[in-house]
Design an enzyme around this catalytic site. Sequence first.
Site, short mmCIF file in Angstrom:
data_model
loop_
_atom_site.label_atom_id
_atom_site.label_comp_id
_atom_site.label_asym_id
_atom_site.label_seq_id
_atom_site.Cartn_x
_atom_site.Cartn_y
_atom_site.Cartn_z
N ARG A 165 0.55 -9.21 10.70
CA ARG A 165 0.90 -9.09 9.28
C ARG A 165 2.26 -8.40 9.18
O ARG A 165 2.39 -7.23 9.51
CB ARG A 165 -0.16 -8.27 8.56
CG ARG A 165 0.14 -7.96 7.08
CD ARG A 165 -0.92 -7.01 6.56
NE ARG A 165 -0.73 -6.56 5.19
CZ ARG A 165 0.08 -5.57 4.80
NH1 ARG A 165 0.85 -4.94 5.67
NH2 ARG A 165 0.14 -5.21 3.55
N ASP A 204 4.58 -6.54 7.64
CA ASP A 204 4.60 -5.61 6.51
C ASP A 204 6.00 -5.53 5.89
O ASP A 204 6.99 -5.35 6.61
CB ASP A 204 4.18 -4.22 7.02
CG ASP A 204 4.07 -3.21 5.90
OD1 ASP A 204 3.21 -3.38 5.03
OD2 ASP A 204 4.89 -2.27 5.88
N GLU A 256 3.67 -10.32 4.44
CA GLU A 256 3.34 -9.43 3.33
C GLU A 256 4.59 -9.35 2.48
O GLU A 256 5.43 -8.48 2.65
CB GLU A 256 2.90 -8.04 3.81
CG GLU A 256 2.22 -7.24 2.71
CD GLU A 256 3.06 -6.13 2.08
OE1 GLU A 256 2.71 -5.68 0.97
OE2 GLU A 256 4.07 -5.71 2.67
N HIS A 313 -5.52 -3.02 -0.34
CA HIS A 313 -5.38 -1.56 -0.26
C HIS A 313 -4.21 -1.06 -1.10
O HIS A 313 -4.06 0.14 -1.26
CB HIS A 313 -5.19 -1.16 1.19
CG HIS A 313 -3.83 -1.56 1.70
ND1 HIS A 313 -3.46 -2.88 1.84
CD2 HIS A 313 -2.76 -0.83 2.06
CE1 HIS A 313 -2.22 -2.93 2.27
NE2 HIS A 313 -1.77 -1.70 2.42
N ARG A 337 -3.30 5.06 -4.94
CA ARG A 337 -3.87 3.96 -4.16
C ARG A 337 -5.11 4.40 -3.39
O ARG A 337 -5.95 3.59 -3.02
CB ARG A 337 -2.83 3.39 -3.19
CG ARG A 337 -1.74 2.60 -3.89
CD ARG A 337 -0.69 2.12 -2.90
NE ARG A 337 0.00 3.24 -2.27
CZ ARG A 337 0.82 3.11 -1.24
NH1 ARG A 337 1.04 1.92 -0.71
NH2 ARG A 337 1.43 4.17 -0.73
C1 GLC Z 1 3.29 -2.52 2.45
C2 GLC Z 1 1.93 -1.86 2.59
C3 GLC Z 1 1.91 -0.60 1.79
C4 GLC Z 1 2.99 0.30 2.31
C5 GLC Z 1 4.35 -0.40 2.34
C6 GLC Z 1 5.31 0.35 3.19
O1 GLC Z 1 3.53 -2.91 1.16
O2 GLC Z 1 0.92 -2.75 2.20
O3 GLC Z 1 0.66 0.03 1.84
O4 GLC Z 1 3.08 1.43 1.51
O5 GLC Z 1 4.27 -1.67 2.91
O6 GLC Z 1 5.02 0.20 4.55
C1 GLC Z 2 5.39 -3.01 -0.97
C2 GLC Z 2 4.97 -4.11 -1.87
C3 GLC Z 2 4.73 -3.59 -3.25
C4 GLC Z 2 3.73 -2.50 -3.15
C5 GLC Z 2 4.20 -1.43 -2.22
C6 GLC Z 2 3.20 -0.41 -1.85
O1 GLC Z 2 6.60 -2.60 -1.38
O2 GLC Z 2 5.96 -5.11 -1.89
O3 GLC Z 2 4.25 -4.58 -4.09
O4 GLC Z 2 3.53 -1.99 -4.43
O5 GLC Z 2 4.54 -1.93 -0.99
O6 GLC Z 2 2.45 0.06 -2.81
#
Ligand code: GLC
Ligand code: GLC
Length: 622
Positions: free
Chosen positions: A253, A255, A297, A366, A491
């Site tokens: 995934r 991220d 993601e 999450h 969260r």
């Molecule tokens: C992604 C994750 C989120 C995290 C962010 C920074 O959006 O899903 O939980 O805070 O990346 O790594």
């Molecule tokens: C990433 C996602 C965003 C999310 C955040 C973590 O930036 O793109 O949508 O809100 O991570 O919360």
Amino acid sequence: MDPTLRRQWEPDLRAALTGLYGDRGDEVATRLIGSATDAAAQRPDRLRARDAARLADPDWHQSNRRVGYMAYLDRFAGDLRGVANRIPYLTELGVDVVHFLSVMEPRRGENDGGYAVRDYLRPDPRLGTPTDLDAAIDALHDHDISLCLDFVLNHTADDHEWAVAARAGSAYHQGLYRLFADRAEPDRWDEHLPEVFPNLAPGNFTWCDELDRWVWTTFREFQWDLNYENPDVLVEVCEIALSLANRGVDILRLDAIAFSWKRMGTNCQNQPEAHLIAQALRATLAMAAPATILLAEAIVGPRDLVGYLGRHEHERRECELGYHNQLMVQGWSMLATGRADLATRALSQLPDPPGRATWFTYVRCHDDIGWAIDDADAAAVGLSGQAHREFLAAFFRGDFPTSFARGLPFGTNTEVGDERTSGMTTTLAGVADALDRDDPAALDWAIRRIGLLYAIAFGYGGIPIVYMGDELGQTDDTEWRDDPERRADSRWAHRPAFDDDLAGRRHDAESIAGRVWATIGHLVETRRSCRHLDDTDATSRPFDTGHPAVFGWRRRSPRHGELIGVANVGDVPASIAPPINVEPGVRDLLDPTADLVWQLPPLTVRWVAAPGPLPPTPAPPS
Ligand code: GLC
Ligand code: GLC
């Protein structure tokens, strides 16, 4: 390395690297092919067998048998050894893809829920040893469950060995990050950069005393953004990906991939180079570990979404999977408004994913929900994008007269008028509210809303994901506010520990857990028996059902025929004109006892399979 794989993927790799690094691209390609060759040589036999099986069935991720589950590993299973004990539960639910969060060693102290990684290759010692990880992966594979793990490639933790070496003065390691001697450059970047965590970590740069430099930190102050303009970063990152693939990770995934490339004068998201990075990673892995696929993601606006699946001016291999955040957002928006028009419009604007790629469809995850409503989509149905986003944030926070939701605000930024939402599915769908009011009728409605959203996620196409606890109607965590490390980040409200008591009630048809379990279990079973939901070469497009409260989508699969999905998102019964001929024998697959399939009780979804061959596909909107 298999010469066929190399021949097949090397052109993609070189093209991506030339795009990223110009003349230096070829030299980087040579390094990456070297890394892939080493990884291929070290690949364990059991994974070679997995490669062979998947090369023979390259659309394995598109099968209607796939059902996903996502959970914090510690909160679900305790530790790595506990994973095997949970397999019977997963199997009973019908899950065959799991996404475990926060598995690799995170930063000491606060770590953004595991997204500040200290060591990408070693599991969190609190969860177990590398041997325990291998055993957990083997156990999953033995039960035909594929594993998805996070690959946090936009940033490392500030206690990752690269960051430590950078602070100790290593020029090589300083070059992996984006460092600035004074505020001049950061100020110029900041003019166009939004804040991802405006309250938790305002700004995008953090001063580091030891370095005597500003460090680019898009997310939290302890998450240091990597500098992909330096090819060493890409090579290091690809080598980590190869190692994870050689551990047996089936889905990586990616991220925050949308943030990986920065360009002055832009918001530094969705830059063309972010796609080239994903493409380079795709090609490198494919040469050595073809069993491993990529999940983007990229929680971005609808216009930027399908690019991560490889849809560009020319189709290119990129990620096989991407979160369908637009479907998720539109589902919640429909529940709040009782109207289908915005969803129909927004989802019809999305280009189809290329044949080899598909969605991760989901209701909750999450993270917070960002209300990714596109201004043009809103305007097309007579709404203001800004006003609708504000409405959704207020509705799901519970601050609206008709609201059934009890969510929490996240990332409120009054300056730009943005707010996202936290809370478990139950909280947002009205279970918490109904329980507080001790109102059984309201509870029925709430459970139907959960069923409705999950029935869309399970029937739209792609791999549907159950977010841990949702299958049991679990409500928000109650302890996160007591923990100083979590208190500021709402969260955590929707990251509770697995509740064994609730799970114990899952067969009790009177309990909330039992009712939701049965609803989701039924979706799993129906999906598995419905070949129309095989995604290979299939597409889903919304259509106008002619009823303001009925959302409809049409799935076309050249192999298996057509499936019509209809969802009444309103609170009164609705009838629609038959979108296909109702011959005798046409049945709602979800409720085969329903006689009149085009009459929908409130909050009901039907999946109706059309008999016979497919009529010609109408051209997608230009
Ligand atoms: C992604 C994750 C989120 C995290 C962010 C920074 O959006 O899903 O939980 O805070 O990346 O790594
Ligand atoms: C990433 C996602 C965003 C999310 C955040 C973590 O930036 O793109 O949508 O809100 O991570 O919360």
